[in-house]
Design a protein around this motif. Structure first.
Motif, PDB file in Angstrom:
ATOM      1  N   VAL A 162      55.199  60.517  27.687  1.00 29.99           N
ATOM      2  CA  VAL A 162      53.995  60.591  26.851  1.00 29.99           C
ATOM      3  C   VAL A 162      53.825  62.008  26.337  1.00 29.99           C
ATOM      4  O   VAL A 162      53.337  62.227  25.235  1.00 29.99           O
ATOM      5  CB  VAL A 162      52.720  60.240  27.638  1.00 29.99           C
ATOM      6  N   MET A 170      53.092  55.843  31.824  1.00 21.95           N
ATOM      7  CA  MET A 170      52.443  57.148  31.925  1.00 21.95           C
ATOM      8  C   MET A 170      52.482  57.701  33.349  1.00 21.95           C
ATOM      9  O   MET A 170      52.678  58.892  33.559  1.00 21.95           O
ATOM     10  CB  MET A 170      50.998  57.020  31.462  1.00 21.95           C
ATOM     11  N   GLN A 171      52.290  56.805  34.327  1.00 22.44           N
ATOM     12  CA  GLN A 171      52.223  57.310  35.699  1.00 22.44           C
ATOM     13  C   GLN A 171      53.590  57.650  36.267  1.00 22.44           C
ATOM     14  O   GLN A 171      53.751  58.671  36.911  1.00 22.44           O
ATOM     15  CB  GLN A 171      51.532  56.284  36.580  1.00 22.44           C
ATOM     16  N   LEU A 183      54.613  57.445  21.508  1.00 22.38           N
ATOM     17  CA  LEU A 183      53.449  57.629  22.376  1.00 22.38           C
ATOM     18  C   LEU A 183      52.972  56.273  22.879  1.00 22.38           C
ATOM     19  O   LEU A 183      52.719  56.071  24.062  1.00 22.38           O
ATOM     20  CB  LEU A 183      52.356  58.308  21.550  1.00 22.38           C
ATOM     21  N   TYR A 184      52.896  55.331  21.964  1.00 24.75           N
ATOM     22  CA  TYR A 184      52.423  53.986  22.291  1.00 24.75           C
ATOM     23  C   TYR A 184      53.329  53.328  23.327  1.00 24.75           C
ATOM     24  O   TYR A 184      52.865  52.772  24.320  1.00 24.75           O
ATOM     25  CB  TYR A 184      52.397  53.175  21.009  1.00 24.75           C
ATOM     26  N   ASP A 185      54.636  53.420  23.109  1.00 26.96           N
ATOM     27  CA  ASP A 185      55.589  52.803  24.038  1.00 26.96           C
ATOM     28  C   ASP A 185      55.527  53.439  25.424  1.00 26.96           C
ATOM     29  O   ASP A 185      55.809  52.781  26.426  1.00 26.96           O
ATOM     30  CB  ASP A 185      57.028  52.945  23.506  1.00 26.96           C
ATOM     31  N   GLY A 212      53.280  63.618  22.452  1.00 25.34           N
ATOM     32  CA  GLY A 212      51.921  64.163  22.408  1.00 25.34           C
ATOM     33  C   GLY A 212      51.939  65.627  22.032  1.00 25.34           C
ATOM     34  O   GLY A 212      51.196  66.080  21.148  1.00 25.34           O
ATOM     35  N   THR A 236      48.797  45.811  30.194  1.00 25.08           N
ATOM     36  CA  THR A 236      48.723  46.980  31.070  1.00 25.08           C
ATOM     37  C   THR A 236      47.289  47.262  31.480  1.00 25.08           C
ATOM     38  O   THR A 236      46.982  47.442  32.663  1.00 25.08           O
ATOM     39  CB  THR A 236      49.256  48.228  30.338  1.00 25.08           C
ATOM     40  N   VAL A 268      52.945  54.702  26.960  1.00 23.52           N
ATOM     41  CA  VAL A 268      51.674  54.623  27.684  1.00 23.52           C
ATOM     42  C   VAL A 268      51.800  53.804  28.975  1.00 23.52           C
ATOM     43  O   VAL A 268      51.273  54.178  30.017  1.00 23.52           O
ATOM     44  CB  VAL A 268      50.568  54.065  26.763  1.00 23.52           C
ATOM     45  N   ASP A 269      52.572  52.707  28.916  1.00 23.04           N
ATOM     46  CA  ASP A 269      52.744  51.871  30.108  1.00 23.04           C
ATOM     47  C   ASP A 269      53.384  52.637  31.256  1.00 23.04           C
ATOM     48  O   ASP A 269      53.182  52.315  32.420  1.00 23.04           O
ATOM     49  CB  ASP A 269      53.663  50.683  29.791  1.00 23.04           C
ATOM     50  N   PHE A 327      50.312  53.625  16.815  1.00 28.43           N
ATOM     51  CA  PHE A 327      49.754  53.398  18.143  1.00 28.43           C
ATOM     52  C   PHE A 327      49.144  52.004  18.215  1.00 28.43           C
ATOM     53  O   PHE A 327      49.210  51.336  19.232  1.00 28.43           O
ATOM     54  CB  PHE A 327      48.706  54.463  18.439  1.00 28.43           C
TER      55      PHE A 327
END
Lengths: 298, 567
Positions: free
Chosen positions: A266, A259-260, A252-254, A270, B240, A256-257, A236
């Motif tokens: 994610v 996420m919305q 997970l890290y990739d 997770g 971000t 995150v951007d 992460f």
């Protein structure tokens, strides 16, 4: 009833019966076995290359051809999840094995040999007082390049991360084992064995070690969970494996951007991390109950 | 009576309020976020944009470029030109005149001695000045009187605006840096972390790689500016989080360099607290090819230096094939959207300098394979080629940690593997990669890899210094404390000669021709630098921050003195 008194009961059968009665542990064990099976056998069935970029299939929702969808470069998420899981779980198991070996050896030696007790326990305390994450970061900076040079980037990082997690998480096991050994050492059967001239070597392997297996097993299961989480944390932070090498933490890290827009990206890693850790913890819980003769049968 | 006076006073104060709008420090606090944390406030010791920008609030050059690339005087009275006599007819000298009455933030007067000292500081033979290219061809810098400085060049210098112009060459205070010349420069921590300046703000607290606190400079030359009393420049995190903090949560007023996937950015703008603005300048995302060998088995101090040429990247055919394998329009589509354009050039602007070569725009994997086959790089059993000497063609491809760059890495890796070059990827935290720490093995100057990707630009509208930065003597190496901007370690004698010629040419059309030639020599003809994307600068600006003008030709914080709060 009569069976029980007449035939000698198999100890491992008792363990299994006790384990079986712990529903959480049973479910945990099955889930963990399923996850391991999926990530290790799955790629033989689902043969898409996890790093293959399929540029026309970017950001696809789950479908028949991509059951978990695709990421922003059109890489298949299911293949990536399996490849990631293979790394994460391998890291977990190997790091745990290393930590358990180290921890049990230190604990046994410290508990059994009085003159080793003081130095080994102080060493344990020194390691325990080191903050884990900063230490890992320093190790990564110092050793990544030489190891990558010697073993290749992926194997090198694997050794580095397993080694780093292993040597920083054996302390709890060592303390638990030492405590059990100290108590065992004063028991009559040990005295009896000693009186017939059993050597230290035999004593540890034949009489002490089998009796401390229960705490070791428990530490082991908990260690797997901790190692998976630590590897995820490193990935992460972008400090683990190379960026194209999927692990659950990296996925997970990739994600995150995104996420919305694409929350599922994610959620998959997770859920996988949480599920693995949770199932392993339950498994450990059940094993502790099953392996402890005083709890067993009640 | 007393009450009446008080009330009258209150009424008067209320009436005065609009006038007080233009008072120094009346608008409170402004928050700026840079996801690459500044590590030093001395631009002469760091090539990083973040350090340049953070120091631009404090120390200023004699003149800056505005958003159109026009030169405007800052510490100087006017911009010297041929017409006003500031530049001599033989193009060999330029005479700057300081504004009178300028004070440093500690209250002492700014004199020509400070300017002369700044030149000495950067041109010191022992010091690895990161901005040496700005002082290319300078013979001497002398103080004519207290306010006048004369810069003489060895030869006619048609673009004499290198020294003391733009964000890369601000004036530092002689009294503060007098003991920091040459090899001692990096040791002057107090000065490097808190330079005394003439800018709108002064440093109150500097935590390297973390936060900088500024307050309005009480001695700033315009008594009504800056409108903000204090400023916080928060460094670190990632693009971000920075974009989110401006456009969604509104915690920050300005977020620099939002290199994010276009759909991510568009989604955040729905937050309604701010907007993303973009402007095109000379910023080019490129792959630098290491002409030297970075093999870890070489002794420290010889890795990535001219002593050991690269086993296969020193062959132009390999570099050409690597460039051909890249689909630039696709990279733009995935990584930048409206904020990027594919390019084959190192100099993408201004228009007169654009080479116009476009053959790199179409991907040609088959052609690339053919070049490598013809050049005798045979594929092994696993599809990876090796050289005639048996060296496996494997490259380590590094860049900073950033989602878009990691996507680019994955794509380019796949293309290069299709042409039989094995690729190992590596990403390094941006603050380390661009940190410029000579002790770290992971900086872009050290270049302990085979290829690396990042973006760079030139300030001002004249690319001479930018082209001059790629000459042989500017390669980072141990003797230069690993400073220098010739990251690829390019060493072409004709290139160096052309740069010298450019330095002597006054006619703009001829200069443009030379720049195009130089550009092609390192990019389209030799592929030592593989340009990918002409990047617009994307900045997140809060809806309540007024006066901010996106400037792609100078420091992005160039006009911080004019910012105000929209109420």
């Amino acid at each position: 009833m009569t069976d029980a008194s007449s035939a000698p009961r198999n100890q491992w059968l008792d363990v299994w019966l006790q384990f079986k009665s712990h529903k959480g542990a049973l479910v945990g064990g099955i889930v963990f076995a399923l996850i391991v099976l999926t990530v290790f056998v799955g790629p033989w069935i689902w043969t898409i290359d996890p790093t293959h970029v399929e540029i026309r299939a970017r950001n696809k929702p789950p479908s028949l051809s991509y059951p978990f969808g695709t990421d922003q470069l059109g890489r298949d998420m299911l293949a990536r999840m399996m490849a990631g899981g293979r790394v994460s779980i391998s890291v977990g198991l190997t790091a745990m094995a290393l930590a358990i070996t180290l921890g049990s050896s230190v604990g046994l030696l410290a508990g059994y040999f009085k003159r080793l007790d003081w130095p080994l326990m102080r060493l344990t305390e020194v390691f325990q007082s080191l903050p884990l994450l900063p230490l890992l970061l320093v190790m990564v900076t110092l050793f990544r390049e030489p190891l990558a040079g010697a073993f290749g980037p992926e194997k090198g990082t694997f050794i580095l991360i397993v080694g780093a997690i292993g040597v920083t998480s054996w302390m709890a096991t060592a303390r638990i084992v030492r405590g059990s050994v100290l108590a065992l050492k004063e028991r009559e059967f040990v005295l009896a064995a000693r009186s017939i001239g059993t050597s230290d070597h035999k004593m540890i392997l034949r009489h002490i070690l089998p009796n401390v297996v229960s705490p070791i097993m428990v530490s082991a299961t908990l260690g797997i969970a901790a190692a998976i989480i630590t590897e995820s944390a490193l990935s992460f932070l972008g400090l683990g494996f190379p960026p194209d090498f999927p692990t659950w933490g990296r996925l997970l890290y990739d994600a995150v951007d995104y996420m919305q827009q694409y929350p599922s990206r994610v959620m998959w890693p997770g859920i996988a991390i949480s599920l693995t850790v949770l199932s392993v913890n339950y498994l450990g819980d059940g094993l502790r109950d099953a392996l402890d003769p005083r709890i067993r049968g009640r | 009576m007393k009450l009446k006076t008080l009330m009258l006073g209150a009424v008067a104060a209320a009436a005065m309020a609009p006038a007080a709008f233009a008072e120094r420090g009346s608008d409170g606090h402004v928050n700026v976020i840079y996801w690459q944390a500044p590590s030093i406030l001395n631009p002469y010791l760091s090539g990083g944009t973040k350090d340049l920008d953070a120091s631009a609030l404090v120390i200023e050059p004699l003149g800056r470029y505005d958003q159109d690339g026009t030169m405007i005087p800052y510490l100087a009275e006017t911009i010297p030109t041929l017409d006003n006599g500031g530049v001599s007819a033989d193009l060999k000298t330029i005479t700057w005149k300081l504004k009178s009455g300028l004070l440093w933030s500690d209250g002492s007067p700014v004199t020509s001695a400070d300017v002369v000292f700044t030149g000495e500081y950067c041109m010191h033979p022992e010091g690895g000045c990161a901005q040496l290219a700005k002082f290319e061809g300078v013979e001497k810098i002398e103080a004519v009187d207290d306010l006048t400085i004369k810069v003489s060049f060895k030869e006619a210098k048609p673009n004499p605006y290198g020294p003391f112009m733009g964000a890369q060459a601000p004036i530092i205070q002689k009294a503060q840096f007098a003991e920091c010349l040459g090899a001692k420069a990096p040791e002057c921590t107090t000065a490097n972390f808190g330079p005394i300046g003439t800018g709108a703000f002064r440093v109150t607290d500097f935590r390297p790689n973390d936060v900088i606190s500024y307050e309005a400079n009480p001695n700033y030359r315009d008594a009504s500016k800056p409108a903000f009393a204090t400023m916080t420049l928060k460094g670190g995190g990632d693009a971000t989080a920075a974009a989110r903090s401006v456009m969604e949560t509104g915690e920050f007023d300005l977020a620099w360099n939002l290199q994010l996937a276009p759909d991510v950015l568009a989604n955040m703008a729905k937050g309604g607290k701010g907007e993303a603005r973009s402007g095109f300048g000379s910023l080019v995302e490129r792959i630098m090819v290491n002409m030297t060998n970075a093999d870890p088995s070489l002794p420290e101090g010889e890795r990535s230096t001219a002593k050991h040429p690269h086993p296969f990247l020193s062959d132009a055919n390999v570099r050409k094939a690597m460039s051909m394998a890249i689909d630039r329009p696709l990279l733009v589509e995935i990584g930048y959207g409206q904020a990027g354009r594919p390019t084959c050039d190192l100099v993408p602007a201004p228009a007169i300098y654009i080479s116009g070569r476009t053959e790199c725009m179409t991907q040609d994997i088959a052609g690339a394979n053919k070049i490598l086959d013809d050049a005798g790089y045979a594929r092994g059993s696993d599809g990876i080629r090796s050289t005639k000497e048996g060296v496996r063609m494997k490259v380590l491809y590094q860049t900073s940690t950033n989602a878009v760059r990691q996507d680019f890495q994955a794509l380019i890796k796949q293309w290069w593997e299709e042409i039989g070059i094995e690729v190992e990827l590596r990403n390094i935290s941006a603050s380390v990669f661009f940190g410029g720490d000579p002790g770290s093995p992971d900086t872009f100057q050290k270049f302990y890899a085979d290829v690396q990707m990042y973006a760079n630009n030139f300030d001002g509208t004249d690319p001479e210094a930018y082209m001059a930065a790629q000459t042989c003597d500017k390669a980072p190496r141990p003797e230069s404390q690993w400073q220098g901007e010739n990251i690829s370690r390019i060493c072409i004698p004709e290139y160096d000669a052309k740069v010298a010629e450019l330095g002597k040419t006054g006619d703009l059309a001829q200069r443009a021709e030379l720049v195009k030639e130089l550009n092609n020599m390192v990019t389209n003809d030799s592929h030592m630098i593989i340009p990918l994307v002409d990047r617009g600068r994307v900045t997140g600006v809060s809806n309540t921050l007024g006066g901010y003008i996106l400037n792609t030709w100078d420091s992005e914080l160039w006009n911080a003195a004019d910012w105000y709060r929209i109420k």
